[in-house]
Design a protein around this motif. Structure first.
Motif, mmCIF file in Angstrom:
data_model
loop_
_atom_site.group_PDB
_atom_site.id
_atom_site.type_symbol
_atom_site.label_atom_id
_atom_site.label_comp_id
_atom_site.label_asym_id
_atom_site.label_seq_id
_atom_site.Cartn_x
_atom_site.Cartn_y
_atom_site.Cartn_z
ATOM 1 N N SER A 84 24.539 29.466 -6.225
ATOM 2 C CA SER A 84 23.900 30.787 -6.209
ATOM 3 C C SER A 84 24.931 31.903 -6.207
ATOM 4 O O SER A 84 24.788 32.907 -6.922
ATOM 5 N N ALA A 87 26.663 32.325 -9.526
ATOM 6 C CA ALA A 87 25.795 33.102 -10.426
ATOM 7 C C ALA A 87 25.861 34.589 -10.079
ATOM 8 O O ALA A 87 25.846 35.450 -10.975
ATOM 9 N N LEU A 88 25.962 34.904 -8.797
ATOM 10 C CA LEU A 88 26.099 36.305 -8.383
ATOM 11 C C LEU A 88 27.413 36.896 -8.881
ATOM 12 O O LEU A 88 27.448 38.052 -9.339
ATOM 13 N N ALA A 91 26.959 37.746 -12.426
ATOM 14 C CA ALA A 91 26.150 38.964 -12.575
ATOM 15 C C ALA A 91 26.982 40.219 -12.335
ATOM 16 O O ALA A 91 26.840 41.226 -13.043
ATOM 17 N N THR A 92 27.899 40.165 -11.357
ATOM 18 C CA THR A 92 28.731 41.349 -11.095
ATOM 19 C C THR A 92 29.740 41.579 -12.221
ATOM 20 O O THR A 92 30.093 42.730 -12.509
ATOM 21 N N ILE A 94 29.093 41.018 -15.356
ATOM 22 C CA ILE A 94 28.295 41.717 -16.376
ATOM 23 C C ILE A 94 28.173 43.185 -16.009
ATOM 24 O O ILE A 94 28.316 44.077 -16.855
ATOM 25 N N LEU A 95 27.921 43.453 -14.729
ATOM 26 C CA LEU A 95 27.794 44.836 -14.259
ATOM 27 C C LEU A 95 29.077 45.621 -14.523
ATOM 28 O O LEU A 95 29.031 46.783 -14.947
ATOM 29 N N THR A 174 32.355 35.568 -17.773
ATOM 30 C CA THR A 174 30.944 35.521 -17.412
ATOM 31 C C THR A 174 30.284 34.258 -17.943
ATOM 32 O O THR A 174 29.524 33.582 -17.235
ATOM 33 N N ALA A 178 28.716 31.428 -15.483
ATOM 34 C CA ALA A 178 27.287 31.128 -15.588
ATOM 35 C C ALA A 178 27.065 29.665 -15.971
ATOM 36 O O ALA A 178 26.173 28.993 -15.434
#
Length: 196
Positions: A84, A87-88, A91-92, A94-95, A174, A178
């Protein structure tokens, strides 16, 4: 004390330790792209000094994440939690790529640092929880050593790929993170492979 070969074999044979190593190495490789990305994008945010500010924001995020863990330690099992949190981290990343201004980039870098601190804590818990007592020290050393090597490789790859396009290192990072998180989730859903 187990030999290096035996230690690596032990890590590979045990599903939770195998996932710990895979995720640790992948995330270390991926977040190593952030300083390179900061240097490449800093001039667009007003000057070379912006790169240092972005990297500092990432460091502050790591400190905040660590402080948060001291106040509220992780409470879930380390094995699923690592997936998890990986995956976070993805996501960051990508941000970070999507932020158009220096203030929003500072926030994104800081959040990436927080996510990385939480992920790192989960990997430490996993090493402690799943390594057999007689090999625990060796498991810590080998996972840590491979993490450092992966971070160095990530920096080198980021430096090589950023010449093509500024987004390339983080896109690669990323995708890898992922994919590793997804792979660990799939593997864990197969009891025969994940438990020995």
């Amino acid at each position: 004390m187990p030999s290096p070969g035996r230690t690596l074999s032990l890590i590979w044979e045990r599903g939770p330790l195998r996932r710990t190593l895979g995720l640790t190495v992948t995330v270390a490789f991926s977040v190593a792209a952030l300083p390179i990305y900061a240097v490449a994008t800093g001039p667009g945010f007003g000057g070379a000094s912006a790169a240092g500010t972005l990297v500092a924001a990432y460091g502050i995020g790591n400190l905040l994440g660590s402080a948060g863990l001291m106040l509220r330690p992780l409470r879930r099992d380390a094995d699923p939690l690592m997936s998890s949190l990986a995956a976070l981290v993805a996501a960051t990343l990508i941000l970070v790529m999507l932020t158009p201004t220096l203030p929003t980039s500072l926030i994104a870098f800081c959040l990436a640092g927080v996510a990385n601190a939480l992920f790192f804590a989960a990997t430490l818990a996993a090493r402690s929880e799943y390594a057999p007592i007689e090999a625990r020290g060796q498991v810590f050393i080998w996972v840590g050593a491979l993490k450092i090597a992966a971070g160095s490789a990530g920096t080198a790859v980021a430096g090589a790929t950023i010449a093509q396009t500024v987004w390339a290192p983080l896109l690669l990072a990323t995708a890898l993170t992922a994919a590793a998180a997804t792979s660990s989730l799939i593997e864990r859903s197969r009891p025969r492979l994940s438990r020995h």
